[in-house]
Design a protein around this motif. Sequence first.
Motif, short mmCIF file in Angstrom:
data_model
loop_
_atom_site.label_atom_id
_atom_site.label_comp_id
_atom_site.label_asym_id
_atom_site.label_seq_id
_atom_site.Cartn_x
_atom_site.Cartn_y
_atom_site.Cartn_z
N ARG A 113 0.70 -1.30 0.03
CA ARG A 113 0.02 -0.01 -0.17
C ARG A 113 0.97 1.27 0.04
NH1 ARG A 113 -4.92 1.23 4.10
NH2 ARG A 113 -5.64 -0.64 2.93
N SER A 126 -6.59 1.61 0.11
CA SER A 126 -6.84 0.09 0.13
C SER A 126 -5.50 -0.24 -0.26
CB SER A 126 -8.10 -0.08 -0.72
OG SER A 126 -7.74 0.32 -2.03
N THR A 127 -5.59 -1.70 -0.14
CA THR A 127 -4.16 -2.44 -0.57
C THR A 127 -4.58 -3.24 -2.00
OG1 THR A 127 -3.45 -2.40 1.83
CG2 THR A 127 -2.41 -3.85 -0.06
N ASN A 179 -2.63 -3.73 5.94
CA ASN A 179 -3.86 -2.86 5.70
C ASN A 179 -3.41 -1.25 6.10
OD1 ASN A 179 -5.74 -4.47 4.65
ND2 ASN A 179 -5.83 -5.39 6.97
N THR A 187 -0.21 1.82 5.42
CA THR A 187 0.94 2.28 4.35
C THR A 187 2.48 1.50 4.55
OG1 THR A 187 0.32 4.28 4.40
CG2 THR A 187 2.40 4.27 3.81
#
Length: 499
Positions: A301, A307-308, A377, A379
Motif C-alpha cells: 500500500r 486500500s491495498t 492494511n 501504508t
Amino acid sequence: MTGALLAWGLGAGGTPAAAAVACPSGVDSDFNGDGVRDTAIADPEATVNGVPEAGEVHVVYGGGKGTLTLSQAPDDVPGAPEAGDQYGYALAVYDADLDGCSDLVIGAPYEDIGTAPDSGFVHIVYGSTSGLNAGGKAVKELYQGTDKPLGGAPEAEDWVGYALAAGKTSAGTPYLLIGDPGESIGTVEDAGGFYYVGGTALTATFTHQDTEAAGAVAGVAEKDDRFGSALAATPTHFAVGTPGEALDTTTFAGGVAWFNHTLTSGYPKPLGGLAQDQDAISGAEEVGDQFGSALAMVPYRPSGATSTTESLLAVGVPGEDLSTTVDAGAVQVFRLTATGTFTEVAWIDQNTADVDQEAEAGDFFGKRLAAVNTSPNATSTATTTRLAIGVPGEESSEEHPEKGGVQIVPLVGAPGASDQWIDPGYGIPGTPAPRQLAGLSLAATPALLYVGMPYGPAEARAVHGFPWNVASGGAPTVTIKPGEGGLPATGVAFGTTVR
C-alpha cells in the motif's frame, strides 16, 4: 549437497491436538482451530517404512499441543511410500473449504502415477477442531488423468507439485497454485505450466505460455522453459517463474509472468511478463542467470492509498554474474499495480551500498526468498515489509565452502539501510561446517522468519525462527529439532521446507 543447490497421513509422533470449540477465521496456519499458529516441517528425503526418500511432513501444533507426522504409510492417506517420492518437497497452507481451520497442501513431484515415473501429485490434508486429518474429511488427491481432478494425462517427469502457493483472493475466494514445470506442451518438452485451483469446489484449469483463454501469457512455450518452477501470490496478484526461459539465443536467462485472480472460464488473467531483455528492467540477459527461479510477493500500500491493491514482487536471479564475479547472484524488486503496470524499485546484491557481506563467485544470492508485510492494511514501510534472501553458496573461509547464510533487507527504501546478516555460528546455532547450505530453506510468517537447516552436521539440523527485526548475528527465539518436543529423532533432511 552441491547438486541440490544447483539443481533447479496420520502417523507416529505425539498426542493429537486438543480440540477447540470452533475453527476461528483469520489465524494463519491454524490447523486445529485453537487460535494459535501451527508449523509444518517437511523432510522429503526421509525413509518411511524402510523406503528411502519416500518423504514425510511433521506438524508442530502451537501452544504445546502435540505433534503429528504425515506420510503415505497410513491407510487414511492415499498412496504408499515409494523410493524417491519426496513427499513434502513443497508445502502450502490455506483454508480450502472455508471452515475456519487451515488446511495443509503437500506436494510430491516425484510420485509415479501408473507407469509414468515422476509425474507428481498433491494432497490437501484438511484441518479440523481435532487437528489435521482428524475431522472425518478424507485427504484430497490432485493429480493428472482423464477422470482425475487435474485432467489431462500423467506423463513421465511432469513434476506436478514441484512448487505451491495458496491463499484467499481479495474477494475471499480460496485459491491454490500448483507448479507443473516438466509438462510437455505438444511436442515441446519441459515447457511447463501451472494449475489454478479455485474455490471450495477445487475447480482446476491448466495454464501454459501458449494459453490465451483469458489473454496472452508472457512468453512462448519452449523446450526447458520450466514454467511453473516457482510461484508466489498475494490476494491481488500472483507470479510464475520460468527460470529456463531463453531470451533470443541466451539460454536459461529466465523470466516471470504475472497475473491477477480474475477468472475467465476458470483461467486467470495475464497482466504481463518480466525479463532482463526489457528496457525498463535492470541488468542484461546472460546464459544461466535463471531470473525467476525464486519468487516472493507481499501486499503493498503506497502512501496516500486507502486500500491495498498493489503488490511487491521479489525475483531471485541466483546465476547473475556481477562483472567478473560468476554466479554471485542478485535480487530485483518490482511494484505491481492493479491496472497491470510495473516499476522496478530495487536491485539488490552483496555489492549494493551498505549491504552486509561481499559478492563472491558461486554465492547464488537469491536462490531462495521469503517476504512479509506485517501490516498489509496500512501504508507500507521499511519496518513492515521485509525480505529474506538465501545465499547458500556463501563461504566464510576456505575451510567452510558453501556454509551459506541469509540476508534480511527492507522491501521499501534503500536495501542497505536496515539489513541484517545471519549464518551458521553467527545467529544460526551450531558450528560452521562445509556445505551446510544455509539459506536454502526459508519461510515467512507474520511474526517470524523460519530458516531450515536440513544439511550439515546432524546435531545442528533444525528449524529456527527469527524475529524479522533480528540484529545481525542475533539468536532465534524459536528452535524446532528432531527428537525434541515429541518429534521423532529419525530423519534425513528435516526442515527442507517449512510453512
